[in-house]
Write a protein that holds these residues in place. Structure first.
Motif, short mmCIF file in Angstrom:
data_model
loop_
_atom_site.label_atom_id
_atom_site.label_comp_id
_atom_site.label_asym_id
_atom_site.label_seq_id
_atom_site.Cartn_x
_atom_site.Cartn_y
_atom_site.Cartn_z
N ASP A 1 0.85 -1.19 0.00
CA ASP A 1 0.00 0.00 0.00
C ASP A 1 0.89 1.25 0.00
OD1 ASP A 1 -1.80 2.08 0.49
OD2 ASP A 1 -2.95 0.92 1.95
N PHE A 2 0.74 2.09 -1.00
CA PHE A 2 1.54 3.31 -1.08
C PHE A 2 1.22 4.29 0.06
CE2 PHE A 2 2.96 3.37 -5.80
CZ PHE A 2 4.10 2.68 -5.46
N ALA A 3 0.20 4.02 0.85
CA ALA A 3 -0.07 4.84 2.03
C ALA A 3 1.11 4.77 3.00
CB ALA A 3 -1.35 4.39 2.72
N HIS A 4 1.94 3.72 2.88
CA HIS A 4 3.10 3.54 3.76
C HIS A 4 4.38 4.18 3.20
CE1 HIS A 4 0.80 0.82 6.21
NE2 HIS A 4 0.62 -0.02 5.22
N LEU A 5 4.30 4.84 2.06
CA LEU A 5 5.49 5.37 1.41
C LEU A 5 6.27 6.34 2.30
CD1 LEU A 5 6.93 4.96 -1.28
CD2 LEU A 5 5.61 6.86 -2.20
N ALA A 6 5.59 7.26 2.95
CA ALA A 6 6.28 8.23 3.81
C ALA A 6 6.99 7.53 4.97
CB ALA A 6 5.31 9.27 4.33
N ALA A 7 6.33 6.57 5.60
CA ALA A 7 6.94 5.82 6.70
C ALA A 7 8.14 5.02 6.20
CB ALA A 7 5.92 4.90 7.36
N MET A 8 8.02 4.45 5.00
CA MET A 8 9.13 3.70 4.43
C MET A 8 10.34 4.60 4.24
SD MET A 8 10.97 3.16 1.40
CE MET A 8 9.91 3.95 0.22
N ARG A 9 10.11 5.79 3.74
CA ARG A 9 11.21 6.74 3.53
C ARG A 9 11.86 7.14 4.85
NH1 ARG A 9 7.76 9.83 -0.99
NH2 ARG A 9 8.49 8.63 -2.79
N GLU A 10 11.06 7.34 5.89
CA GLU A 10 11.61 7.69 7.19
C GLU A 10 12.51 6.59 7.74
OE1 GLU A 10 8.42 8.77 9.82
OE2 GLU A 10 7.71 10.33 8.46
N VAL A 11 12.06 5.35 7.63
CA VAL A 11 12.88 4.23 8.11
C VAL A 11 14.12 4.09 7.23
CG1 VAL A 11 12.96 1.74 8.47
CG2 VAL A 11 10.92 3.04 9.15
N ARG A 12 13.96 4.17 5.92
CA ARG A 12 15.11 4.09 5.00
C ARG A 12 16.18 5.11 5.39
NH1 ARG A 12 13.89 6.78 -0.32
NH2 ARG A 12 14.02 8.48 1.18
N ASP A 13 15.74 6.31 5.72
CA ASP A 13 16.68 7.38 6.03
C ASP A 13 17.48 7.13 7.32
OD1 ASP A 13 15.85 8.56 3.71
OD2 ASP A 13 14.75 10.19 4.68
N GLU A 14 17.05 6.20 8.14
CA GLU A 14 17.83 5.80 9.32
C GLU A 14 19.03 4.95 8.93
OE1 GLU A 14 15.26 3.79 12.10
OE2 GLU A 14 13.71 5.35 11.93
N PHE A 15 19.02 4.40 7.71
CA PHE A 15 20.05 3.45 7.28
C PHE A 15 20.94 3.96 6.16
CE2 PHE A 15 16.89 0.99 9.44
CZ PHE A 15 17.60 -0.02 10.07
N VAL A 16 20.43 4.79 5.27
CA VAL A 16 21.22 5.23 4.11
C VAL A 16 21.74 6.64 4.33
CG1 VAL A 16 19.88 3.77 2.53
CG2 VAL A 16 19.27 6.18 2.78
N ASN A 17 22.72 6.99 3.53
CA ASN A 17 23.28 8.34 3.55
C ASN A 17 22.28 9.25 2.84
OD1 ASN A 17 24.63 10.73 3.11
ND2 ASN A 17 26.46 9.78 2.26
N THR A 18 21.57 10.07 3.60
CA THR A 18 20.54 10.91 3.00
C THR A 18 21.12 12.05 2.17
OG1 THR A 18 20.37 12.22 5.02
CG2 THR A 18 18.83 10.36 4.77
N ALA A 19 22.40 12.35 2.36
CA ALA A 19 23.05 13.39 1.55
C ALA A 19 23.34 12.87 0.15
CB ALA A 19 24.33 13.86 2.22
N ALA A 20 23.50 11.57 0.02
CA ALA A 20 23.76 10.94 -1.27
C ALA A 20 22.99 9.63 -1.31
CB ALA A 20 25.25 10.71 -1.46
N PRO A 21 21.66 9.70 -1.40
CA PRO A 21 20.86 8.48 -1.33
C PRO A 21 21.00 7.64 -2.60
CG PRO A 21 19.46 10.35 -1.81
CD PRO A 21 20.84 10.90 -1.54
N PRO A 22 20.81 6.33 -2.45
CA PRO A 22 20.88 5.46 -3.62
C PRO A 22 19.69 5.69 -4.54
CG PRO A 22 20.19 4.22 -1.69
CD PRO A 22 20.54 5.60 -1.22
N ALA A 23 19.85 5.29 -5.79
CA ALA A 23 18.73 5.29 -6.72
C ALA A 23 17.67 4.34 -6.15
CB ALA A 23 19.18 4.80 -8.09
#
Length: 135
Positions: free
Chosen positions: A88-110
């Motif tokens: 469900d794309f309703a979770h997209l914002a939450a997914m991005r928040e969690v992703r940002d805990e793990f990846v370099n947000t200054a240079a995020p992966p494709a």
């Protein structure tokens, strides 16, 4: 690389549980490209983590990705591509928040995100696969 082409190492990661019919990680040597199979919110025993809780599932997925990358000596700094499968794309914002805990947000992966009707287990809400590259 050999004269016949790249050397590929397929890795089963015990900490991610038994993989039925696929490898957790495929490492291509001679260019050092690593493909991580889609990770789901399961623990090492194959039990679903965070049933009904998207954020808990997303964190488990990213922890599983971290473990898979570490199995071939990499971190999230080497990730060049993430593909997200969400029920469900309703979770997209939450997914991005969690992703940002793990990846370099200054240079995020494709990345790519795809909404799917169902994942391999009906309780799962997210699956993520990764491609990493290292010198």
């Amino acid at each position: 690389m050999t004269s016949e082409g790249p050397v590929v190492r397929l890795v089963q990661v015990p900490a991610l549980g038994r993989a039925p019919g696929y490898s957790h990680v495929a490492e291509v040597r001679g260019g050092r490209t690593v493909y991580v199979s889609g990770q789901i919110a399961v623990d090492a025993q194959g039990r679903v983590v965070g049933e009904g809780d998207f954020r808990a599932q997303a964190r488990q997925v990213f922890e599983n990705l971290r473990v898979a990358l570490a199995a071939v000596g990499l971190t999230f700094d080497a990730v060049v591509k993430l593909t997200f499968f969400l029920t469900d794309f309703a979770h997209l914002a939450a997914m991005r928040e969690v992703r940002d805990e793990f990846v370099n947000t200054a240079a995020p992966p494709a990345s790519s995100a795809v909404q799917v009707s169902r994942l391999v287990h009906e309780a799962l809400l997210i699956e993520v696969e990764a491609v990493a590259a290292a010198p």
